[in-house]
Design a protein around this motif. Structure first.
Motif, PDB file in Angstrom:
ATOM      1  N   TYR A   1       0.818  -1.209   0.000  1.00  0.00           N
ATOM      2  CA  TYR A   1       0.000   0.000   0.000  1.00  0.00           C
ATOM      3  C   TYR A   1       0.857   1.265   0.000  1.00  0.00           C
ATOM      4  CZ  TYR A   1      -4.461  -2.368   0.681  1.00  0.00           C
ATOM      5  OH  TYR A   1      -5.582  -3.125   0.489  1.00  0.00           O
ATOM      6  N   ARG A   2       0.439   2.238  -0.808  1.00  0.00           N
ATOM      7  CA  ARG A   2       1.108   3.530  -0.870  1.00  0.00           C
ATOM      8  C   ARG A   2       0.123   4.686  -0.734  1.00  0.00           C
ATOM      9  NH1 ARG A   2       4.376   0.375  -0.055  1.00  0.00           N
ATOM     10  NH2 ARG A   2       6.373  -0.018  -1.096  1.00  0.00           N
ATOM     11  N   GLU A   3      -1.180   4.364  -0.559  1.00  0.00           N
ATOM     12  CA  GLU A   3      -2.202   5.405  -0.465  1.00  0.00           C
ATOM     13  C   GLU A   3      -3.198   5.086   0.643  1.00  0.00           C
ATOM     14  OE1 GLU A   3      -2.502   6.816  -5.142  1.00  0.00           O
ATOM     15  OE2 GLU A   3      -3.816   5.209  -4.412  1.00  0.00           O
ATOM     16  N   THR A   4      -3.823   6.121   1.130  1.00  0.00           N
ATOM     17  CA  THR A   4      -4.906   5.981   2.098  1.00  0.00           C
ATOM     18  C   THR A   4      -6.025   6.946   1.706  1.00  0.00           C
ATOM     19  OG1 THR A   4      -5.455   5.940   4.459  1.00  0.00           O
ATOM     20  CG2 THR A   4      -3.929   7.656   3.733  1.00  0.00           C
ATOM     21  N   ILE A   5      -7.054   7.030   2.556  1.00  0.00           N
ATOM     22  CA  ILE A   5      -8.246   7.813   2.234  1.00  0.00           C
ATOM     23  C   ILE A   5      -8.507   8.838   3.332  1.00  0.00           C
ATOM     24  CG2 ILE A   5     -10.719   7.706   1.717  1.00  0.00           C
ATOM     25  CD1 ILE A   5      -9.041   6.217  -0.326  1.00  0.00           C
ATOM     26  N   ARG A   6      -8.955  10.008   2.916  1.00  0.00           N
ATOM     27  CA  ARG A   6      -9.479  11.003   3.849  1.00  0.00           C
ATOM     28  C   ARG A   6     -10.947  11.254   3.547  1.00  0.00           C
ATOM     29  NH1 ARG A   6      -4.544  15.421   4.422  1.00  0.00           N
ATOM     30  NH2 ARG A   6      -2.981  13.912   5.121  1.00  0.00           N
ATOM     31  N   PHE A   7     -11.663  11.722   4.581  1.00  0.00           N
ATOM     32  CA  PHE A   7     -13.109  11.907   4.464  1.00  0.00           C
ATOM     33  C   PHE A   7     -13.514  13.319   4.861  1.00  0.00           C
ATOM     34  CE2 PHE A   7     -12.550   7.373   5.267  1.00  0.00           C
ATOM     35  CZ  PHE A   7     -13.301   6.819   4.241  1.00  0.00           C
TER      36      PHE A   7
END
Length: 269
Positions: A247-253
């Motif tokens: 993994y190299r990305e994540t999520i914001r909300f």
């Protein structure tokens, strides 16, 4: 920078510290955002670890106080129990506040039987009992995802909370859940809470996270904090774990809209 979107407040009766303390700790350790996500209220009594519906205005006030006390975004959310047959209440809950996200989780595999409650440990002793518990848990987890009511899905393999694991390859339990996440464009939580509860690995296990990565399922890293110093706990371990999987990305909300952001290479920065 990382975020921590799974954090509780004293309104759930099993957490400590004022929400502003959670937010200040998040800011002090360099998190980009924090979210407050206490257990969802119910119309009728379910258990002793959630706010009442009458306490929602107080919850909103506490989150607003936290927002005014720090220089980072403080997101408003709930952790919502998936209860088969009560999906309509989640739809109603979604209308009760200006939520930034809703977290889905499975604790109860049947009425009054929660997989992470110590008083039920003796229910899952024999191989047959453990296997049945896992079957029930993962069936509900898949159903929860397929409702598409939640913005991400919490502590995926919570069923291992007390070390109760079926014999053999566990991937057949994970496969329907991963497929559900693919089908619904769902997001999976990587939780460090397990490390504070005596387990040697995050939720989920490596095998499940590898399957999620191969299927291009997005992730968020969270602590499931129940006191201010839990915020961001073991994030260095979690970051190393998810990056080792690929993994190299994540999520914001924000306002139930998602944004993809890069993961940092190391933590702390």
């Amino acid at each position: 920078m990382l975020t921590d979107y799974h954090n509780h407040t004293p309104l759930c009766h099993h957490a400590e510290g004022n929400p502003i303390e959670y937010a200040r700790h998040a800011e002090s350790i360099g998190l980009a955002e924090i979210g407050l996500s206490d257990h969802n209220p119910m119309r009728e009594h379910l258990d002793e670890w959630r706010m009442s519906i009458e306490q929602l205005p107080r919850y909103f006030d506490l989150v607003e106080e936290a927002r005014q006390g720090v220089g980072i975004p403080v997101r408003l959310a709930l952790e919502c129990d998936y209860l088969e047959g009560r999906e309509a209440w989640t739809d109603e809950t979604a209308k009760l506040g200006n939520w930034d996200y809703l977290i889905g989780s499975v604790h109860y595999i049947q009425e009054d039987l929660a997989v992470d409650d110590p008083k039920y440990m003796n229910h899952f002793k024999t191989p047959a009992e453990i296997e049945q518990m896992w079957k029930l848990y993962w069936r509900l987890y898949e159903k929860m995802i397929r409702t598409k009511q939640y913005d991400f899905h919490a502590h995926p393999d919570l069923a291992k909370r007390f070390g109760a694991l079926p014999a053999g390859d566990l991937r057949p339990y994970y496969e329907p859940v991963i497929q559900a996440l693919v089908d619904t464009k769902g997001i999976l939580e990587v939780s460090t809470a397990s490390l504070r509860k005596g387990l040697s690995e995050c939720y989920p296990a490596r095998a499940m996270l590898e399957m999620a990565f191969s299927a291009k399922v997005p992730i968020v890293i969270n602590s499931d904090a129940h006191k201010p110093t839990d915020v961001g706990a073991d994030f260095a371990h979690a970051l190393e774990f998810v990056r080792s999987v690929g993994y190299r990305e994540t999520i914001r909300f924000n306002q139930r809209q998602r944004t993809v952001v890069p993961l940092p290479e190391t933590w702390p920065l």
